[in-house]
Design a protein around this motif. Structure first.
Motif, PDB file in Angstrom:
ATOM      1  N   VAL A 310       0.851  -1.199   0.000  1.00  0.00           N
ATOM      2  CA  VAL A 310       0.000   0.000   0.000  1.00  0.00           C
ATOM      3  C   VAL A 310       0.882   1.244   0.000  1.00  0.00           C
ATOM      4  O   VAL A 310       0.624   2.215  -0.726  1.00  0.00           O
ATOM      5  CB  VAL A 310      -0.946  -0.006   1.209  1.00  0.00           C
ATOM      6  N   ALA A 311       1.936   1.218   0.812  1.00  0.00           N
ATOM      7  CA  ALA A 311       2.872   2.345   0.840  1.00  0.00           C
ATOM      8  C   ALA A 311       3.550   2.521  -0.519  1.00  0.00           C
ATOM      9  O   ALA A 311       3.794   3.653  -0.961  1.00  0.00           O
ATOM     10  CB  ALA A 311       3.913   2.123   1.930  1.00  0.00           C
ATOM     11  N   CYS A 312       3.853   1.411  -1.210  1.00  0.00           N
ATOM     12  CA  CYS A 312       4.468   1.493  -2.534  1.00  0.00           C
ATOM     13  C   CYS A 312       3.528   2.143  -3.534  1.00  0.00           C
ATOM     14  O   CYS A 312       3.949   2.961  -4.365  1.00  0.00           O
ATOM     15  CB  CYS A 312       4.879   0.103  -3.015  1.00  0.00           C
ATOM     16  N   PHE A 313       2.236   1.784  -3.484  1.00  0.00           N
ATOM     17  CA  PHE A 313       1.255   2.395  -4.375  1.00  0.00           C
ATOM     18  C   PHE A 313       1.121   3.886  -4.093  1.00  0.00           C
ATOM     19  O   PHE A 313       1.029   4.705  -5.012  1.00  0.00           O
ATOM     20  CB  PHE A 313      -0.105   1.703  -4.223  1.00  0.00           C
ATOM     21  N   ILE A 314       1.115   4.254  -2.832  1.00  0.00           N
ATOM     22  CA  ILE A 314       1.027   5.675  -2.476  1.00  0.00           C
ATOM     23  C   ILE A 314       2.249   6.414  -3.013  1.00  0.00           C
ATOM     24  O   ILE A 314       2.135   7.510  -3.590  1.00  0.00           O
ATOM     25  CB  ILE A 314       0.921   5.837  -0.948  1.00  0.00           C
ATOM     26  N   ALA A 315       3.425   5.804  -2.853  1.00  0.00           N
ATOM     27  CA  ALA A 315       4.649   6.439  -3.346  1.00  0.00           C
ATOM     28  C   ALA A 315       4.656   6.541  -4.869  1.00  0.00           C
ATOM     29  O   ALA A 315       5.277   7.450  -5.433  1.00  0.00           O
ATOM     30  CB  ALA A 315       5.866   5.651  -2.872  1.00  0.00           C
ATOM     31  N   MET A 316       3.956   5.642  -5.539  1.00  0.00           N
ATOM     32  CA  MET A 316       3.907   5.669  -6.994  1.00  0.00           C
ATOM     33  C   MET A 316       3.126   6.883  -7.494  1.00  0.00           C
ATOM     34  O   MET A 316       3.505   7.528  -8.478  1.00  0.00           O
ATOM     35  CB  MET A 316       3.263   4.374  -7.514  1.00  0.00           C
ATOM     36  N   PHE A 317       2.039   7.222  -6.800  1.00  0.00           N
ATOM     37  CA  PHE A 317       1.178   8.318  -7.245  1.00  0.00           C
ATOM     38  C   PHE A 317       1.449   9.623  -6.499  1.00  0.00           C
ATOM     39  O   PHE A 317       1.118  10.690  -6.993  1.00  0.00           O
ATOM     40  CB  PHE A 317      -0.289   7.918  -7.077  1.00  0.00           C
ATOM     41  N   VAL A 318       2.031   9.537  -5.301  1.00  0.00           N
ATOM     42  CA  VAL A 318       2.350  10.744  -4.533  1.00  0.00           C
ATOM     43  C   VAL A 318       3.811  10.667  -4.097  1.00  0.00           C
ATOM     44  O   VAL A 318       4.123  10.497  -2.911  1.00  0.00           O
ATOM     45  CB  VAL A 318       1.426  10.884  -3.300  1.00  0.00           C
ATOM     46  N   PRO A 319       4.746  10.812  -5.046  1.00  0.00           N
ATOM     47  CA  PRO A 319       6.166  10.698  -4.695  1.00  0.00           C
ATOM     48  C   PRO A 319       6.738  12.025  -4.198  1.00  0.00           C
ATOM     49  O   PRO A 319       7.324  12.790  -4.959  1.00  0.00           O
ATOM     50  CB  PRO A 319       6.809  10.276  -6.018  1.00  0.00           C
ATOM     51  N   ILE A 320       6.580  12.291  -2.933  1.00  0.00           N
ATOM     52  CA  ILE A 320       7.071  13.550  -2.351  1.00  0.00           C
ATOM     53  C   ILE A 320       8.508  13.342  -1.888  1.00  0.00           C
ATOM     54  O   ILE A 320       8.764  12.663  -0.904  1.00  0.00           O
ATOM     55  CB  ILE A 320       6.178  13.996  -1.177  1.00  0.00           C
ATOM     56  N   ARG A 321       9.444  13.954  -2.595  1.00  0.00           N
ATOM     57  CA  ARG A 321      10.867  13.711  -2.341  1.00  0.00           C
ATOM     58  C   ARG A 321      11.470  14.819  -1.476  1.00  0.00           C
ATOM     59  O   ARG A 321      12.366  15.529  -1.901  1.00  0.00           O
ATOM     60  CB  ARG A 321      11.640  13.634  -3.648  1.00  0.00           C
ATOM     61  N   THR A 322      10.990  14.994  -0.304  1.00  0.00           N
ATOM     62  CA  THR A 322      11.563  16.006   0.581  1.00  0.00           C
ATOM     63  C   THR A 322      12.096  15.347   1.842  1.00  0.00           C
ATOM     64  O   THR A 322      11.447  14.468   2.414  1.00  0.00           O
ATOM     65  CB  THR A 322      10.507  17.062   0.968  1.00  0.00           C
ATOM     66  N   LEU A 373       6.942   3.826   7.528  1.00  0.00           N
ATOM     67  CA  LEU A 373       8.357   3.602   7.268  1.00  0.00           C
ATOM     68  C   LEU A 373       8.602   2.949   5.909  1.00  0.00           C
ATOM     69  O   LEU A 373       9.658   3.154   5.303  1.00  0.00           O
ATOM     70  CB  LEU A 373       8.969   2.765   8.390  1.00  0.00           C
ATOM     71  N   SER A 374       7.630   2.188   5.397  1.00  0.00           N
ATOM     72  CA  SER A 374       7.777   1.619   4.055  1.00  0.00           C
ATOM     73  C   SER A 374       7.752   2.714   2.998  1.00  0.00           C
ATOM     74  O   SER A 374       8.489   2.648   1.999  1.00  0.00           O
ATOM     75  CB  SER A 374       6.668   0.599   3.780  1.00  0.00           C
ATOM     76  N   TYR A 375       6.914   3.727   3.201  1.00  0.00           N
ATOM     77  CA  TYR A 375       6.876   4.863   2.262  1.00  0.00           C
ATOM     78  C   TYR A 375       8.240   5.548   2.224  1.00  0.00           C
ATOM     79  O   TYR A 375       8.748   5.901   1.152  1.00  0.00           O
ATOM     80  CB  TYR A 375       5.794   5.850   2.684  1.00  0.00           C
ATOM     81  N   VAL A 376       8.839   5.725   3.393  1.00  0.00           N
ATOM     82  CA  VAL A 376      10.162   6.352   3.460  1.00  0.00           C
ATOM     83  C   VAL A 376      11.179   5.535   2.671  1.00  0.00           C
ATOM     84  O   VAL A 376      11.982   6.080   1.892  1.00  0.00           O
ATOM     85  CB  VAL A 376      10.609   6.501   4.927  1.00  0.00           C
ATOM     86  N   LYS A 377      11.158   4.212   2.829  1.00  0.00           N
ATOM     87  CA  LYS A 377      12.128   3.362   2.136  1.00  0.00           C
ATOM     88  C   LYS A 377      11.977   3.455   0.623  1.00  0.00           C
ATOM     89  O   LYS A 377      12.972   3.511  -0.109  1.00  0.00           O
ATOM     90  CB  LYS A 377      11.976   1.911   2.599  1.00  0.00           C
ATOM     91  N   VAL A 378      10.735   3.472   0.140  1.00  0.00           N
ATOM     92  CA  VAL A 378      10.514   3.525  -1.302  1.00  0.00           C
ATOM     93  C   VAL A 378      11.000   4.850  -1.876  1.00  0.00           C
ATOM     94  O   VAL A 378      11.686   4.883  -2.911  1.00  0.00           O
ATOM     95  CB  VAL A 378       9.026   3.311  -1.629  1.00  0.00           C
ATOM     96  N   ILE A 379      10.682   5.958  -1.235  1.00  0.00           N
ATOM     97  CA  ILE A 379      11.088   7.264  -1.745  1.00  0.00           C
ATOM     98  C   ILE A 379      12.611   7.390  -1.763  1.00  0.00           C
ATOM     99  O   ILE A 379      13.197   7.931  -2.712  1.00  0.00           O
ATOM    100  CB  ILE A 379      10.451   8.386  -0.900  1.00  0.00           C
ATOM    101  N   ILE A 380      13.263   6.891  -0.739  1.00  0.00           N
ATOM    102  CA  ILE A 380      14.731   6.925  -0.723  1.00  0.00           C
ATOM    103  C   ILE A 380      15.296   6.108  -1.884  1.00  0.00           C
ATOM    104  O   ILE A 380      16.249   6.520  -2.557  1.00  0.00           O
ATOM    105  CB  ILE A 380      15.268   6.404   0.624  1.00  0.00           C
ATOM    106  N   GLY A 381      14.701   4.945  -2.152  1.00  0.00           N
ATOM    107  CA  GLY A 381      15.150   4.132  -3.274  1.00  0.00           C
ATOM    108  C   GLY A 381      14.975   4.836  -4.602  1.00  0.00           C
ATOM    109  O   GLY A 381      15.843   4.760  -5.480  1.00  0.00           O
TER     110      GLY A 381
END
Length: 432
Positions: A310-322, A373-381
């Motif tokens: 779910v966090a990966c899907f959120i990061a796919m559509f809302v990739p906030i890189r701050t 924390l999964s959202y954080v990991k995806v955005i960092i990747g």
């Protein structure tokens, strides 16, 4: 044709951690049937970190012999080992050996080590391999990596958790719990994991050889250029390449080094997040959930795995890189992790143990902890993906380093000093 590549990339990503994630969600059914009992999550955590010999070898090869190691033969090897190990687990997971003054699940622990080598090594081989494809497929890969937790979690939900059916009086005069059978056996679950590893192997073959995917590969010259950048950066050789062919070398050497370290504090965040999600909290999951019942443990293990994709899907559509948002989410997730740790420390009598609210709260806490924390990991990747092949290798190394430090800090607390206490569903009496 692009759709085929997205599907193959997703299926390839599923194989990255499906074996170990499957092991975690199956723990509620495994723990009551083996001599290690509640200590198994802690043992499994340290076994996973011992398996970092695989990532260590790959990282050292990239550091001292850049451009020499091809990830593809390594991936073929580890995925094949994953297929065989999960198949053997289906038949050997509950076999025990007597040594060292007690019974031990030797087959389960040794095969878990092999699977840990497979999955840990995937962190430093699967991501760099994705550099061979167009950048848009990396997020699809991350979705597949998230599904490596979701798919076994859904199967585990269908399987059902171990519900206590009745109790009987044992030889020592204490009540003993008897659990109802799940909808299908643990053997069937491990055979399913073996099939998923075979699907991953098939997807990897198609990503390499299917004609529809070939046009999605980057040009050979681009790959060679990225390898030359690594060699020049590591050996500090003079810049003798054409700036148009190697844009990373269009700046002085100091600027190149700054680019590799531009992520700065994000590296520490990545290590901290993976220490919590991959080692520190999983090692005490049984202590935080089992006092509320096996059903709470089962739901926490499975629904928290659902939170990852779910966090990966959120990061796919809302990739906030701050960095500010990542810092905020890290602090938030750490706060929920602190509540989980507190409940584990209070085991076998945590807060609200006699109320349904307590069970609901611990399950919800696990879900939010993993989600943030999964959202954080995806955005960092995704950020490190833009910095090139070496950055993704470094990303995988930091993931495993953080996990290893977390495991090494928790194992003595759980298994040596035994600061966390287990309970018994029939004989533990907690104050109301």
């Amino acid at each position: 044709m692009s759709l085929f590549t997205h599907v193959f990339a997703c299926l390839f990503g599923i194989g990255s951690w499906v074996a170990i994630n499957g092991m975690w969600v199956e723990l509620p059914l495994i723990v009551p049937s083996i001599p290690e009992g509640w200590y198994l999550p802690s043992y499994l955590t340290i076994i996973i970190q011992m398996a970092n010999i695989g990532p260590l070898f790959i990282t050292l090869m990239h550091r001292f012999r850049p451009g020499v190691l091809d990830e593809r033969p390594v991936i073929y090897t580890i995925v094949t080992v994953g297929v065989v190990a999960t198949f053997l687990l289906a038949f050997l997971w509950n076999r025990t050996l007597t040594f060292g003054g007690g019974e031990h699940s030797a087959a389960l622990l040794s095969l878990s080590f092999l699977l840990s080598v497979v999955d840990c090594t995937s962190s430093v081989t699967f991501l760099p391999f994705m550099m061979r494809l167009q950048p848009r497929y990396l997020t699809t890969y991350f979705i597949g990596e998230g599904l490596s937790g979701l798919v076994p979690a859904l199967v585990a939900l269908i399987q059902g958790g171990p519900l206590m059916g009745n109790s009987s009086l044992g030889f020592d005069g204490e009540l003993q719990a008897h659990y109802q059978r799940a909808n299908f056996s643990t053997q069937g679950f491990f055979l399913f994991l073996s099939a998923m590893m075979m699907v991953c192997l098939g997807a990897f073959l198609l990503l390499n050889f299917h004609p529809a995917v070939a046009q999605e590969h980057k040009s050979k010259g681009y790959v060679d250029d990225s390898q030359r950048v690594e060699k020049i950066d590591m050996s500090q050789a003079p810049n003798n390449e054409n700036p148009e062919q190697t844009p990373m070398l269009d700046f002085p050497e100091g600027t190149v080094i700054k680019q590799h370290s531009a992520f700065g504090k994000g590296t520490y965040i990545l290590a901290w997040v993976n220490a919590l999600t991959n080692a520190v909290l999983p090692s005490v999951q049984a202590y935080s959930c089992l006092p509320y019942g096996n059903q709470a443990y089962h739901l926490a293990a499975t629904l928290s795995s659902v939170a990852n994709p779910v966090a990966c899907f959120i990061a796919m559509f809302v990739p906030i890189r701050t960095l500010v948002l990542m810092g905020f989410l890290t602090v938030t997730g750490t706060g929920f992790g602190a509540y989980i740790m507190a409940m584990a420390a209070l085991s076998p009598c945590p807060l609200l143990i006699n109320h349904d609210l307590g069970a609901a709260l611990i399950v919800l806490t696990w879900v939010i902890f993993v989600l943030t924390l999964s959202y954080v990991k995806v955005i960092i990747g995704v950020i490190l993906r833009d910095e090139g092949h070496s950055a993704l290798v470094w990303c995988g190394a930091v993931v495993q380093l953080g996990s290893m430090l977390g495991a090494l800090s928790m194992f003595p607390l759980v298994s040596v000093y035994r600061l966390f206490q287990s309970g018994d569903p029939c004989n533990t009496k907690c104050p109301k």
